[in-house]
Design an enzyme around this catalytic site. Structure first.
Site, mmCIF file in Angstrom:
data_model
loop_
_atom_site.group_PDB
_atom_site.id
_atom_site.type_symbol
_atom_site.label_atom_id
_atom_site.label_comp_id
_atom_site.label_asym_id
_atom_site.label_seq_id
_atom_site.Cartn_x
_atom_site.Cartn_y
_atom_site.Cartn_z
ATOM 1 N N SER A 15 60.267 -28.689 -11.463
ATOM 2 C CA SER A 15 60.028 -30.105 -11.769
ATOM 3 C C SER A 15 59.412 -30.815 -10.558
ATOM 4 O O SER A 15 58.600 -31.734 -10.720
ATOM 5 C CB SER A 15 61.309 -30.807 -12.237
ATOM 6 N N MET A 92 64.181 -20.498 -3.404
ATOM 7 C CA MET A 92 65.545 -20.168 -3.001
ATOM 8 C C MET A 92 65.624 -18.889 -2.170
ATOM 9 O O MET A 92 66.461 -18.023 -2.427
ATOM 10 C CB MET A 92 66.433 -20.081 -4.244
ATOM 11 N N ASN A 109 59.951 -28.712 3.117
ATOM 12 C CA ASN A 109 60.979 -28.363 2.132
ATOM 13 C C ASN A 109 61.547 -29.649 1.557
ATOM 14 O O ASN A 109 61.545 -30.687 2.216
ATOM 15 C CB ASN A 109 62.102 -27.559 2.811
ATOM 16 N N HIS A 111 65.175 -31.003 -0.163
ATOM 17 C CA HIS A 111 66.582 -30.607 -0.320
ATOM 18 C C HIS A 111 67.345 -31.758 -0.979
ATOM 19 O O HIS A 111 67.141 -32.920 -0.614
ATOM 20 C CB HIS A 111 67.180 -30.263 1.047
ATOM 21 N N GLN A 175 64.609 -39.007 -7.795
ATOM 22 C CA GLN A 175 64.118 -39.503 -6.501
ATOM 23 C C GLN A 175 63.282 -38.446 -5.773
ATOM 24 O O GLN A 175 62.320 -38.768 -5.075
ATOM 25 C CB GLN A 175 65.294 -39.941 -5.629
HETATM 26 C C1 GAR Z 1 65.640 -29.312 -6.383
HETATM 27 O O1 GAR Z 1 66.758 -30.147 -6.570
HETATM 28 C C2 GAR Z 1 65.456 -28.999 -4.920
HETATM 29 O O2 GAR Z 1 65.783 -30.068 -4.069
HETATM 30 C C3 GAR Z 1 66.437 -27.880 -4.738
HETATM 31 O O3 GAR Z 1 66.261 -27.077 -5.880
HETATM 32 C C4 GAR Z 1 65.882 -27.922 -6.972
HETATM 33 C C5 GAR Z 1 64.633 -27.349 -7.586
HETATM 34 O O4 GAR Z 1 64.306 -28.049 -8.764
HETATM 35 N N1 GAR Z 1 66.193 -27.137 -3.534
HETATM 36 C C6 GAR Z 1 67.159 -26.677 -2.759
HETATM 37 O O5 GAR Z 1 68.341 -26.759 -3.022
HETATM 38 C C7 GAR Z 1 66.699 -25.983 -1.474
HETATM 39 N N2 GAR Z 1 67.765 -25.914 -0.535
HETATM 40 P P1 GAR Z 1 62.878 -27.886 -9.423
HETATM 41 O O6 GAR Z 1 62.637 -26.373 -9.565
HETATM 42 O O7 GAR Z 1 63.018 -28.545 -10.750
HETATM 43 O O8 GAR Z 1 61.870 -28.532 -8.547
#
Ligand code: GAR
Length: 216
Positions: A15, A92, A109, A111, A175
């Site tokens: 996303s 990840m 990155n 987070h 956000q």
């Molecule tokens: C997001 O919330 C991102 O911040 C987190 O994984 C999710 C990915 O969502 N990342 C971490 O935790 C890295 N430490 P997405 O695939 O829908 O963008």
């Protein structure tokens, strides 16, 4: 105007990748996504990229003996697509120190916490367990240590009574989708500089790196 060519690394839904794709659709946006790379073949984000005609590749970490070999493979793909900067968007996997150093201040990155609080993969569970009133997200330059590095932009959201990791996560994610395109814009405009591991945004007030979601 030549645009900054970005490689986006994902492992899942994508996303945040979608928010970046949407931002890059604007012809005036100073960056373009040159390639999307996932370490998982079933990552939905790959479809999001392909729908927009963006090269979407898989590099399976299980096919490499060492982290360094995997990262070499990744580097090869990024070089092939003439990437100028790399954005981790729900990627990840830890990257090796050599890879991180090679992309110094060109590797970002996102987070889902207000760093340096709640690093790692259980940010929302830990925020709720700690009883914090405010959580949020952070976009930062990557350093070798996980979820560490100079912070570019953060957004804050309230933690509400009865929140679950899923409900808090959804509030934070909304956000994230604001913050990542903003950070990429600043990067691509050459406005970010890092001194003593702190980020300055040229031509911006300090507060521009802090987005607040009002408590309702
Ligand atoms: C997001 O919330 C991102 O911040 C987190 O994984 C999710 C990915 O969502 N990342 C971490 O935790 C890295 N430490 P997405 O695939 O829908 O963008």
């Amino acid at each position: 105007m030549s645009k900054l060519r970005v490689g986006v690394l994902i492992s899942g839904n994508g996303s945040n990748l979608q928010a970046l794709i949407d931002a890059c659709q604007d012809t005036n946006f100073p960056a373009e996504i040159a390639v999307v790379i996932s370490n998982k073949a079933d990552a939905f984000g790959l479809q999001r990229a392909r729908e927009k005609g963006i090269p979407a590749l898989v590099i399976d970490h299980k096919e490499f003996d060492t982290r360094a070999q995997f990262d070499d493979g990744l580097q090869h793909l990024l070089d092939h697509h003439l990437v100028d900067a790399v954005l981790l968007a729900g990627f990840m996997r830890l990257l090796s120190p050599g890879f991180v150093q090679g992309w110094h201040n060109k590797l970002l990155n996102i987070h889902p916490s207000l760093l340096p609080s709640f690093k790692g993969v259980h940010a929302h569970e830990e925020a709720i367990a700690a009883g914090v009133r405010i959580s949020g997200c952070s976009v930062h330059f990557v350093r070798a240590e996980m979820d560490v590095g100079p912070i570019i932009v953060q957004a804050a959201v309230p933690v509400l009574a009865g929140d679950t990791p899923a409900s808090l996560g959804a509030r934070v994610l909304a956000q994230e989708h604001q913050c990542y395109p903003l950070a990429l814009r600043w990067l691509a405009e050459g406005r970010l500089s890092v001194v003593d591991e702190k980020v300055t945004i040229a031509g911006a007030a300090e507060a521009e790196g802090a987005l607040m979601q009002p408590v309702s």
